[in-house]
Scaffold this active site. Structure first.
Site, short mmCIF file in Angstrom:
data_model
loop_
_atom_site.label_atom_id
_atom_site.label_comp_id
_atom_site.label_asym_id
_atom_site.label_seq_id
_atom_site.Cartn_x
_atom_site.Cartn_y
_atom_site.Cartn_z
N TYR A 119 -4.85 2.94 -19.46
CA TYR A 119 -5.69 3.44 -20.55
C TYR A 119 -5.39 2.59 -21.78
CZ TYR A 119 -6.70 7.80 -17.94
OH TYR A 119 -7.13 8.73 -17.02
C1 LIG Z 1 -14.99 6.05 -16.47
C2 LIG Z 1 -13.56 5.73 -16.19
C3 LIG Z 1 -12.82 6.52 -15.32
C4 LIG Z 1 -11.48 6.25 -15.04
N1 LIG Z 1 -10.79 7.04 -14.17
C5 LIG Z 1 -9.49 6.78 -13.93
C6 LIG Z 1 -8.72 7.58 -13.03
O1 LIG Z 1 -9.21 8.53 -12.42
N2 LIG Z 1 -7.41 7.29 -12.86
C7 LIG Z 1 -6.82 6.23 -13.50
O2 LIG Z 1 -5.63 6.00 -13.29
N3 LIG Z 1 -7.52 5.45 -14.33
C8 LIG Z 1 -8.83 5.69 -14.56
N4 LIG Z 1 -9.53 4.89 -15.40
C9 LIG Z 1 -8.85 3.74 -16.01
C10 LIG Z 1 -8.89 2.55 -15.06
O3 LIG Z 1 -7.95 2.75 -14.00
C11 LIG Z 1 -8.50 1.27 -15.79
O4 LIG Z 1 -9.40 1.04 -16.84
C12 LIG Z 1 -8.47 0.08 -14.84
O5 LIG Z 1 -7.70 -0.94 -15.42
C13 LIG Z 1 -9.86 -0.41 -14.54
O6 LIG Z 1 -9.85 -1.39 -13.56
P1 LIG Z 1 -11.17 -2.28 -13.39
O7 LIG Z 1 -10.85 -3.36 -12.43
O8 LIG Z 1 -12.32 -1.41 -13.12
O9 LIG Z 1 -11.37 -2.83 -14.87
P2 LIG Z 1 -11.32 -4.30 -15.52
O10 LIG Z 1 -11.83 -4.08 -16.89
O11 LIG Z 1 -12.02 -5.27 -14.68
O12 LIG Z 1 -9.77 -4.65 -15.54
C14 LIG Z 1 -8.82 -3.94 -16.30
C15 LIG Z 1 -7.63 -4.82 -16.62
O13 LIG Z 1 -7.06 -5.36 -15.44
C16 LIG Z 1 -7.16 -6.77 -15.42
N5 LIG Z 1 -7.60 -7.18 -14.09
C17 LIG Z 1 -8.71 -6.77 -13.45
N6 LIG Z 1 -8.80 -7.35 -12.25
C18 LIG Z 1 -7.73 -8.16 -12.12
C19 LIG Z 1 -7.29 -9.03 -11.09
N7 LIG Z 1 -7.99 -9.19 -9.96
N8 LIG Z 1 -6.15 -9.73 -11.29
C20 LIG Z 1 -5.44 -9.59 -12.43
N9 LIG Z 1 -5.83 -8.77 -13.44
C21 LIG Z 1 -6.95 -8.06 -13.29
C22 LIG Z 1 -8.22 -7.10 -16.46
O14 LIG Z 1 -8.08 -8.42 -16.96
C23 LIG Z 1 -7.98 -6.04 -17.48
O15 LIG Z 1 -6.85 -6.37 -18.26
C24 LIG Z 1 -10.87 5.14 -15.67
C25 LIG Z 1 -11.61 4.34 -16.54
C26 LIG Z 1 -12.94 4.61 -16.81
C27 LIG Z 1 -13.73 3.75 -17.74
#
Ligand SMILES: Cc1cc2nc3c(=O)[nH]c(=O)nc-3n(C[C@H](O)[C@H](O)[C@H](O)COP(=O)(O)OP(=O)(O)OC[C@H]3O[C@@H](n4cnc5c(N)ncnc54)[C@H](O)[C@@H]3O)c2cc1C
Ligand SMILES: *[C@@H]1O[C@H](CO)[C@@H](O)[C@H](O)[C@H]1NC(C)=O
Ligand SMILES: *[C@@H]1O[C@H](CO)[C@@H](O)[C@H](O)[C@H]1NC(C)=O
Ligand SMILES: *[C@@H]1O[C@H](CO)[C@@H](O)[C@H](O)[C@H]1NC(C)=O
Ligand SMILES: *[C@@H]1O[C@H](CO)[C@@H](O)[C@H](O)[C@H]1NC(C)=O
Ligand SMILES: *[C@@H]1O[C@H](CO)[C@@H](O)[C@H](O)[C@H]1NC(C)=O
Ligand SMILES: *[C@@H]1O[C@H](CO)[C@@H](O)[C@H](O)[C@H]1NC(C)=O
Ligand SMILES: *[C@@H]1O[C@H](CO)[C@@H](O)[C@H](O)[C@H]1NC(C)=O
Ligand SMILES: *[C@@H]1O[C@H](CO)[C@@H](O)[C@H](O)[C@H]1NC(C)=O
Ligand SMILES: *[C@@H]1O[C@H](CO)[C@@H](O)[C@H](O)[C@H]1NC(C)=O
Length: 545
Positions: free
Chosen positions: A478
């Protein structure tokens, strides 16, 4: 004398470093040429590159942005988006961006609360992992290799398609992707019995800052530790994780009970804090808080929704609740038997149970349209007294529609049993529950955004009265830039500790050690990336003085 010489010397080095960076003033075109010329299959590479001139550019960005706060015309945009479909393209992108001084932002699902995967204040490109989304399940060993671009929904779908009693203990929200989620921790409905998504990783494949492809054996245990909760983007590009699947009985029961302030919600929430973390590990009793219009008074009121997920039958569940939390008055009629644990995903979002597979496979987030929002975490150690709850309700009620949302998730059970240093996520036994808060709005008015930001800070501040503050804990998944950010250019470990301490507590220094070891030149950097200790490249000649 010696000290002042040192300062002058360091200053000179700083200038040299800055000069090196400034040399490539317009790296954009050179970067593109490098990408296309270098790759062994130039046609393939140009197919995965998108620039602001490409027709695909705005639709890729649009699909990416989950927080509309970062969809404004004024939001800084990437010079290039690369959506690789082969590992060698990632190696080339790293090589060329190093050579031409473009910062990388790695994006899997784009759910970063601060848009950090697709927004930067310096020239940057996005490495969009969308195509790395295969999920291959091995039911015999109860493991699966999952691409970083796979969503949680796709992951769950592919697991239960093989066997509905296999599960992965990760988040609630189906469009969140593996790459960000698992690398930052990842909690969801199975956390009390099984811990976090990152607690259930057994191997990984990554690309490091030198373009090497490594797995657990070749990266070593320190880096493998760091990418399970320390956020991948500080260290490597995560290609895929090998996850451990857990067994969940097919006898699963759920319920959802709503209570407003007029229906004694304050007393119930107070009691919830005492019991929810002590319930058996097979029972999750989640709490959702929002503001609705009261049927009794017609006025706005706080509504607490108690959502239960139980691995077991109705009678047993009602018996446990009657004993531990009789005030809630759970009856058999309130309970729904699910056909498997995965039906809890639509159930949780109040979507029809016959839509489970559609919900899991959608890339369009349920159940509400996208909004602009500010969200933060908290971890609570002691029950908040009733008077404190009332203070929190007052702040919730001040915020107009769309209403604020909070989710309170109980810990205890497995969450309390795992040591705080097992993975970088440090928030374990001292905490009885964690808090997710979300203040949202629709539209692009800067005044409205200011107003809602102020509301989000007020809510954060009132909850701050009831939690540990030395430092106040935060959750790496978060992301909250209000905690502090790295300087652009030179930054320091001590500056990073201001935001890194809340996320990682005593694990912060080990993350700095890992960073210093695997990425001493700080190729993988962003507003809140772990900095290396300064003993590298352009500063290394310091040692000769
Ligand atoms: C609507 C919503 C619901 C959510 N629900 C939950 C939940 O139920 N439980 C929970 O724990 N969290 C929850 N989250 C938070 C979520 O786990 C984090 O925001 C998570 O980092 C998102 O991962 P992403 O790949 O979708 O996002 P991205 O924005 O793509 O990545 C998030 C971060 O990780 C890095 N990253 C992404 N992919 C890689 C990779 N392949 N290698 C290295 N770094 C990488 C990015 O650079 C960035 O710093 C929620 C968020 C939202 C917006
Ligand atoms: C985009 O188009 C403009 C005008 O047609 C051109 O000047 C520019 O070089 C193009 N940029 C790229 C990256 O192709
Ligand atoms: C993004 O796509 C949605 C539909 O998917 C559309 O309603 C919206 O207008 C698009 N936004 C932009 C900025 O293109
Ligand atoms: C091409 O990229 C690779 C890394 O993928 C690098 O090792 C190699 O030196 C590059 N070659 C040229 C000609 O730039
Ligand atoms: C599904 O997995 C469970 C738990 O591992 C196992 O007991 C059961 O036999 C499996 N079912 C099938 C059809 O393979
Ligand atoms: C909660 O626990 C505390 C300490 O154990 C106790 O003093 C208090 O009465 C309990 N409150 C409720 C509502 O159970
Ligand atoms: C008000 O009543 C309607 C209809 O019975 C019900 O759907 C809704 O949940 C109630 N709202 C509250 C806050 O109790
Ligand atoms: C409803 O709100 C109004 C305005 O705040 C207040 O005057 C009134 O007493 C409230 N009604 C009830 C039944 O609480
Ligand atoms: C709840 O517990 C009480 C006694 O503790 C018992 O009398 C009652 O029958 C129980 N109710 C249910 C529904 O189990
Ligand atoms: C799914 O269930 C809803 C009620 O929950 C019903 O209205 C709908 O027709 C069902 N859809 C299908 C495809 O069965």
């Amino acid at each position: 004398m010696k000290t002042s010489n040192n300062i002058i010397h360091q200053f000179t080095i700083l200038l040299l470093c800055v000069a090196v960076w400034a040399a490539s003033a317009d790296p954009h075109q050179d970067f593109l040429s490098c990408l296309v010329q270098n790759h062994s299959d130039p046609i393939g590479m140009s197919n995965v590159i998108s620039t602001p001139n490409s027709t695909s550019y705005s639709s890729i960005l649009n699909a990416t942005v989950q927080n509309l706060r970062f969809a404004l015309p004024s939001t800084p945009k990437p010079r290039v988006i690369i959506t690789p479909d082969h590992e060698s393209q990632i190696q080339t992108a790293i090589y060329c961006s190093k050579k031409h001084g473009l910062q990388v932002r790695i994006l899997s699902g784009g759910h970063d609360f601060e848009g950090s995967s697709y927004v930067a204040e310096v020239p940057f490109f996005v490495l969009n992992m969308f195509n790395f989304r295969s999920v291959s399940v091995d039911a015999n060993s109860r493991t699966a290799w999952v691409g970083s671009g796979a969503t949680l929904g796709e992951t769950y779908y592919n697991i239960v398609r093989v066997n509905t009693s296999l599960a992965y203990p990760a988040g609630y929200y189906p469009t969140v992707a593996i790459g960000g989620h698992v690398s930052g921790g990842g909690y969801g409905p199975l956390l009390r019995k099984w811990g976090l998504a990152a607690d259930n990783v057994v191997d990984a494949r990554v690309v490091d800052a030198n373009g090497r492809i490594l797995d657990r054996a070749s990266m070593g245990e320190d880096l493998f530790w760091a990418i399970r909760g320390g956020v991948g983007a500080s260290f490597v590009v995560i290609l895929e994780y090998k996850i451990r699947l857990v067994e969940v009985s097919n006898e699963v029961t759920a319920f959802s009970l709503k209570r407003t302030l007029e229906q004694d919600a304050t007393k119930l929430v107070y009691k919830w804090q005492n019991v929810s973390h002590k319930l058996p590990e097979d029972l999750l009793l989640e709490l959702q808080l929002t503001v609705v219009q009261s049927n009794q008074t017609g006025n706005r009121t706080v509504q607490a929704t108690f959502v239960g997920l139980f691995e077991g039958g109705v009678d047993q569940l009602v018996g446990i609740m009657n004993e531990s939390f009789p005030e809630l008055g759970l009856a058999k009629e309130d309970c729904v038997q699910l056909s498997s644990w995965v039906d809890f995903i639509p159930y949780f979002f109040e979507l029809p149970l016959n839509s489970t597979y559609r919900i899991l496979l959608t890339r369009v987030p349920p159940p509400t349209p996208k909004s602009s929002f500010k969200s933060t975490a908290d971890f609570v150690q002691q029950p908040i007294p009733e008077e404190g709850l009332k203070k929190i309700w007052d702040v919730l009620l001040e915020i107009p529609s769309p209403p604020v949302q909070m989710n309170w998730t109980p810990f205890g059970a497995r969450m309390a049993a795992i040591p705080a240093s097992e993975i970088p996520f440090p928030h374990r036994g001292e905490n009885i529950f964690m808090v997710f808060k979300k203040v949202q709005w629709q539209g692009t008015s800067p005044e409205l955004a200011q107003e809602r930001f102020a509301a989000a800070r007020k809510l954060h501040s009132v909850i701050g009265e009831f939690v540990e503050n030395n430092p106040r804990r935060a959750y790496a998944d978060y992301r909250d830039l209000d905690l502090g950010v790295n300087n652009i250019g030179e930054t320091s470990v001590e500056k990073a500790r201001i935001w890194g301490g809340p996320y990682f507590r005593n694990n912060f220094d080990r993350l700095v050690n890992v960073k210093t070891m695997v990425d001493p030149d700080d190729y993988f950097r962003n507003e809140q990336s772990i900095p290396p200790r300064p003993s590298h490249s352009c500063q290394s000649n310091q040692e000769s003085t």
